[in-house]
Motif scaffolding. Structure first.
Motif, mmCIF file in Angstrom:
data_model
loop_
_atom_site.group_PDB
_atom_site.id
_atom_site.type_symbol
_atom_site.label_atom_id
_atom_site.label_comp_id
_atom_site.label_asym_id
_atom_site.label_seq_id
_atom_site.Cartn_x
_atom_site.Cartn_y
_atom_site.Cartn_z
ATOM 1 N N LYS A 119 6.528 -17.471 -40.407
ATOM 2 C CA LYS A 119 6.962 -17.891 -39.064
ATOM 3 C C LYS A 119 7.403 -19.359 -39.077
ATOM 4 N N SER A 120 6.639 -20.206 -39.788
ATOM 5 C CA SER A 120 6.987 -21.632 -39.871
ATOM 6 C C SER A 120 8.386 -21.794 -40.465
ATOM 7 N N ALA A 121 8.680 -20.992 -41.507
ATOM 8 C CA ALA A 121 9.996 -21.058 -42.153
ATOM 9 C C ALA A 121 11.071 -20.590 -41.177
ATOM 10 N N GLU A 122 10.777 -19.507 -40.494
ATOM 11 C CA GLU A 122 11.753 -18.958 -39.523
ATOM 12 C C GLU A 122 12.089 -20.013 -38.465
ATOM 13 N N ILE A 123 11.070 -20.750 -38.012
ATOM 14 C CA ILE A 123 11.309 -21.812 -37.013
ATOM 15 C C ILE A 123 12.237 -22.881 -37.600
ATOM 16 N N LEU A 124 12.104 -23.155 -38.905
ATOM 17 C CA LEU A 124 12.999 -24.141 -39.548
ATOM 18 C C LEU A 124 14.327 -23.524 -39.964
ATOM 19 N N GLY A 125 14.519 -22.236 -39.650
ATOM 20 C CA GLY A 125 15.816 -21.611 -39.899
ATOM 21 C C GLY A 125 15.986 -21.032 -41.286
ATOM 22 N N PHE A 126 14.910 -20.781 -42.010
ATOM 23 C CA PHE A 126 15.065 -20.083 -43.296
ATOM 24 C C PHE A 126 14.047 -18.969 -43.441
ATOM 25 N N GLU A 127 14.374 -18.051 -44.356
ATOM 26 C CA GLU A 127 13.492 -16.899 -44.555
ATOM 27 C C GLU A 127 12.862 -16.960 -45.936
ATOM 28 N N ILE A 128 11.561 -16.838 -45.992
ATOM 29 C CA ILE A 128 10.867 -16.810 -47.281
ATOM 30 C C ILE A 128 11.141 -15.451 -47.933
ATOM 31 N N PRO A 129 11.596 -15.453 -49.192
ATOM 32 C CA PRO A 129 11.982 -14.179 -49.809
ATOM 33 C C PRO A 129 10.796 -13.339 -50.277
ATOM 34 N N SER A 130 9.690 -13.388 -49.575
ATOM 35 C CA SER A 130 8.521 -12.550 -49.889
ATOM 36 C C SER A 130 7.918 -12.093 -48.566
ATOM 37 N N SER A 131 7.509 -10.843 -48.537
ATOM 38 C CA SER A 131 6.859 -10.318 -47.328
ATOM 39 C C SER A 131 5.463 -10.938 -47.216
ATOM 40 N N ALA A 132 4.831 -10.764 -46.054
ATOM 41 C CA ALA A 132 3.458 -11.268 -45.879
ATOM 42 C C ALA A 132 2.540 -10.607 -46.913
ATOM 43 N N GLN A 133 2.778 -9.309 -47.163
ATOM 44 C CA GLN A 133 1.954 -8.604 -48.162
ATOM 45 C C GLN A 133 2.134 -9.214 -49.560
ATOM 46 N N ALA A 134 3.389 -9.525 -49.892
ATOM 47 C CA ALA A 134 3.656 -10.113 -51.215
ATOM 48 C C ALA A 134 3.034 -11.504 -51.329
ATOM 49 N N ILE A 135 3.028 -12.256 -50.228
ATOM 50 C CA ILE A 135 2.396 -13.597 -50.257
ATOM 51 C C ILE A 135 0.881 -13.436 -50.417
ATOM 52 N N ASP A 136 0.317 -12.478 -49.690
ATOM 53 C CA ASP A 136 -1.128 -12.186 -49.839
ATOM 54 C C ASP A 136 -1.448 -11.865 -51.300
ATOM 55 N N ASP A 137 -0.631 -10.974 -51.872
ATOM 56 C CA ASP A 137 -0.889 -10.538 -53.260
ATOM 57 C C ASP A 137 -0.801 -11.715 -54.223
ATOM 58 N N ALA A 138 0.204 -12.573 -54.010
ATOM 59 C CA ALA A 138 0.383 -13.725 -54.904
ATOM 60 C C ALA A 138 -0.800 -14.698 -54.780
ATOM 61 N N CYS A 139 -1.300 -14.876 -53.551
ATOM 62 C CA CYS A 139 -2.468 -15.764 -53.351
ATOM 63 C C CYS A 139 -3.671 -15.201 -54.104
ATOM 64 N N ASN A 140 -3.879 -13.896 -53.962
ATOM 65 C CA ASN A 140 -5.023 -13.283 -54.644
ATOM 66 C C ASN A 140 -4.877 -13.354 -56.162
ATOM 67 N N GLU A 141 -3.632 -13.143 -56.613
ATOM 68 C CA GLU A 141 -3.364 -13.196 -58.059
ATOM 69 C C GLU A 141 -3.678 -14.589 -58.619
ATOM 70 N N ILE A 142 -3.270 -15.623 -57.902
ATOM 71 C CA ILE A 142 -3.404 -16.971 -58.461
ATOM 72 C C ILE A 142 -4.847 -17.496 -58.352
ATOM 73 N N ILE A 143 -5.597 -17.063 -57.342
ATOM 74 C CA ILE A 143 -7.016 -17.499 -57.325
ATOM 75 C C ILE A 143 -7.775 -16.852 -58.491
ATOM 76 N N LYS A 144 -7.420 -15.598 -58.779
ATOM 77 C CA LYS A 144 -8.076 -14.911 -59.918
ATOM 78 C C LYS A 144 -7.688 -15.574 -61.234
ATOM 79 N N ALA A 145 -6.400 -15.864 -61.381
ATOM 80 C CA ALA A 145 -5.915 -16.464 -62.634
ATOM 81 C C ALA A 145 -6.594 -17.804 -62.906
ATOM 82 N N ASN A 146 -6.971 -18.515 -61.829
ATOM 83 C CA ASN A 146 -7.606 -19.826 -61.991
ATOM 84 C C ASN A 146 -9.128 -19.762 -61.857
#
Ligand code: PMP
Length: 294
Positions: A63-90
């Motif tokens: 939503k923050s990106a949309e307000i600034l006029g750009f779209e993040i090329p990942s869905s909310a689900q994909a962002i969730d997955d990436a967050c979970n992936e990187i906490i595990k990796a570290n």
């Protein structure tokens, strides 16, 4: 003593879909975001290996990106997955997660219609935003000269990097005089928030008062604490709060992902002592996130 700089640590950072060695997670100096503040970010916490309110943060980032006029090329689900992936990796069990999205380098002027949108997610252990001693006694706030801008002046509902320019100035001014953080008024001179957290007050009527989020972030922690208060049958009043009213407040506290629930002991020359409502809500919050057993 300063801890290791953030660009010189071990670990992995998720950048545009790949896990990159921490020290290699770089941007070019000719990135639109660096010159024109075209970036948005999140601050998220992990408790016991579980990311608290992750979906709300991922959605707010988009939503923050949309307000600034750009779209993040990942869905909310994909962002969730990436967050979970990187906490595990570290191997992060208790810590902080920092997703950030920004405009890249294709165009280098005010206009950025064709710039690639990047997304990175870093994570690190981060026990407490304010020092534990300050947190127990209540932190000290100094009112800033800077005011939260009107919604017609800045994209105030986006967690956009540019909005933090006045937060850093305010916090530096407060720290220079021995305070922990700044209280910011809004463009109309009413109480707004701190530099990275929302504010609540008790006035002796047993109700909880907080400014309406009309020109600043309606924090995820703010909404959580309102719910916790209602579960305790504490009435919550969202209203315009004048700085002159602060002298009759009996309790004041801040809320934020990083700040969690932090009692305030001082605002300028006024003093407050954390009491029943603050301490109960602090306790409820710690139980809810899993810091304390229920
Ligand atoms: N206001 C500002 C300026 C902030 O940076 C934050 C932290 N994101 C908040 C309020 C609180 O928001 P949240 O509870 O969603 O972390």
């Amino acid at each position: 003593m300063l801890s290791k700089p953030f660009d010189d640590r071990d670990g992995l950072i998720w950048v545009d879909g790949k896990q990159v060695q921490w020290r290699q997670a770089k941007v070019h100096v000719l990135s639109h975001a660096l010159h024109y503040a075209s970036s948005v970010f999140e601050g998220v916490r992990v408790y016991g290996g579980k990311i608290f309110k992750l979906r709300e943060h991922s959605e707010r980032l988009r939503k923050s990106a949309e307000i600034l006029g750009f779209e993040i090329p990942s869905s909310a689900q994909a962002i969730d997955d990436a967050c979970n992936e990187i906490i595990k990796a570290n191997g992060i069990v208790d810590g902080y997660v920092r997703p950030i999205a920004w405009r890249g380098s294709e165009m280098m002027g005010v206009s950025a219609q064709k710039n690639t949108i990047h997304l990175a997610i870093a994570t690190w252990p981060w026990p407490s935003y304010f020092s534990p001693e300050a947190k127990i006694k209540g932190i000290r706030l100094k009112t800033s000269e800077w005011r939260r801008p009107s919604p017609q002046t800045a994209p105030v509902f986006s967690k956009a990097a540019g909005l933090y320019m006045i937060c850093t100035l305010s916090k530096h001014a407060a720290e220079k005089e021995g305070f922990d953080d700044a209280l910011m008024l809004d463009w109309q001179g009413n109480v707004a928030e701190a530099t990275g957290a929302n504010i609540f007050m008790v006035f002796g009527d047993g109700r909880l008062h907080t400014p309406k989020p009309e020109c600043f972030l309606d924090g995820i922690t703010r909404r959580t604490v309102i719910e916790l208060a209602r579960n305790r049958s504490i009435e919550v009043v969202e209203r315009v709060i004048k700085p002159a009213e602060l002298k009759s407040a009996t309790e004041v506290f801040l809320t934020g992902t990083a700040a969690e629930v932090t009692p305030v002991g001082v605002i300028d020359d006024l003093t407050f002592s954390p009491s029943e409502i603050t301490l109960n809500l602090l306790d409820d919050y710690e139980k809810l996130v899993g810091k304390k057993s229920a």
